[in-house]
Design a protein around this motif. Sequence first.
Motif, PDB file in Angstrom:
ATOM      1  N   ILE A 149      38.316 113.650 114.525  1.00 42.85           N
ATOM      2  CA  ILE A 149      36.909 113.451 114.848  1.00 42.85           C
ATOM      3  C   ILE A 149      36.807 112.260 115.788  1.00 42.85           C
ATOM      4  N   ALA A 150      36.273 112.502 116.967  1.00 43.46           N
ATOM      5  CA  ALA A 150      36.149 111.462 117.988  1.00 43.46           C
ATOM      6  C   ALA A 150      34.799 110.776 117.829  1.00 43.46           C
ATOM      7  N   SER A 151      34.795 109.702 117.055  1.00 44.74           N
ATOM      8  CA  SER A 151      33.564 108.955 116.793  1.00 44.74           C
ATOM      9  C   SER A 151      33.928 107.517 116.466  1.00 44.74           C
TER      10      SER A 151
ATOM     11  N   SER B 287      40.307 117.538 119.005  1.00 44.26           N
ATOM     12  CA  SER B 287      39.409 116.446 118.679  1.00 44.26           C
ATOM     13  C   SER B 287      37.970 116.951 118.778  1.00 44.26           C
TER      14      SER B 287
ATOM     15  N   VAL C 212      33.965 116.223 118.772  1.00 43.85           N
ATOM     16  CA  VAL C 212      32.996 115.169 119.078  1.00 43.85           C
ATOM     17  C   VAL C 212      31.662 115.536 118.428  1.00 43.85           C
TER      18      VAL C 212
ATOM     19  N   ASP D 290      27.807 120.428 114.034  1.00 40.10           N
ATOM     20  CA  ASP D 290      28.362 119.356 114.857  1.00 40.10           C
ATOM     21  C   ASP D 290      27.740 117.996 114.532  1.00 40.10           C
TER      22      ASP D 290
END
Length: 144
Positions: free
Chosen positions: A37-39, A108, A110, A133
Motif C-alpha cells: 500500500i503506497a501511503s 503497489s 494507491v 480504494d
Amino acid sequence: MCAMNLWVVNAAAFTQQFCRFTAEQIGVEPVLSDLRIASGRIRSSSVVFTLTRNMCDCSTLIGGRNDAPARDEVAAEAWLDWLRTLPAHVPHVSRVAVLRAWSPEEDSVVPAQARGIQISELDEDVLRDIRDDGLLTIDYPRVD
C-alpha cells in the motif's frame, strides 16, 4: 472484478501469536500478500495480509455499506472484538489499517482516499463505510 481487503500491521506485531489470536477471534488466519500500500500512513516495513474467508471480499461486512454480509462471513461483533482487544493479546500493535482494493492489478496499491481514527472511534458503521480504494487506519493508545 472483485474487492480485496488488504490489512496491515506493523512488522513487530505480526507474530505467530498474532496469527493464532486472529484465527481464534474471527475464524480466518492471516495470509501474507505480495501487494503493498503506497501511503504515508503505512510504513514500508509493515506487513500486508488478507483475511479472506471466500474467493474475494465482495460479500464481507468491511466496506459493505448497507448490505448484510454473506451468511458465512465474519460478523460485525467479531471484527470489532478482534480489533478492540488486539493490543491486550498481541504485543507491539500500534496501528492496524485496512484498504478495500477493487481488483488490484499493480504490486503497489494507491488509496484514493484515507481516513485515520483512534480505536475508541471504531464502530460497525466505520467498517461498513470503507469505500473502494479507501484506506482506514486505526491507531491504539501508546503504552509506555
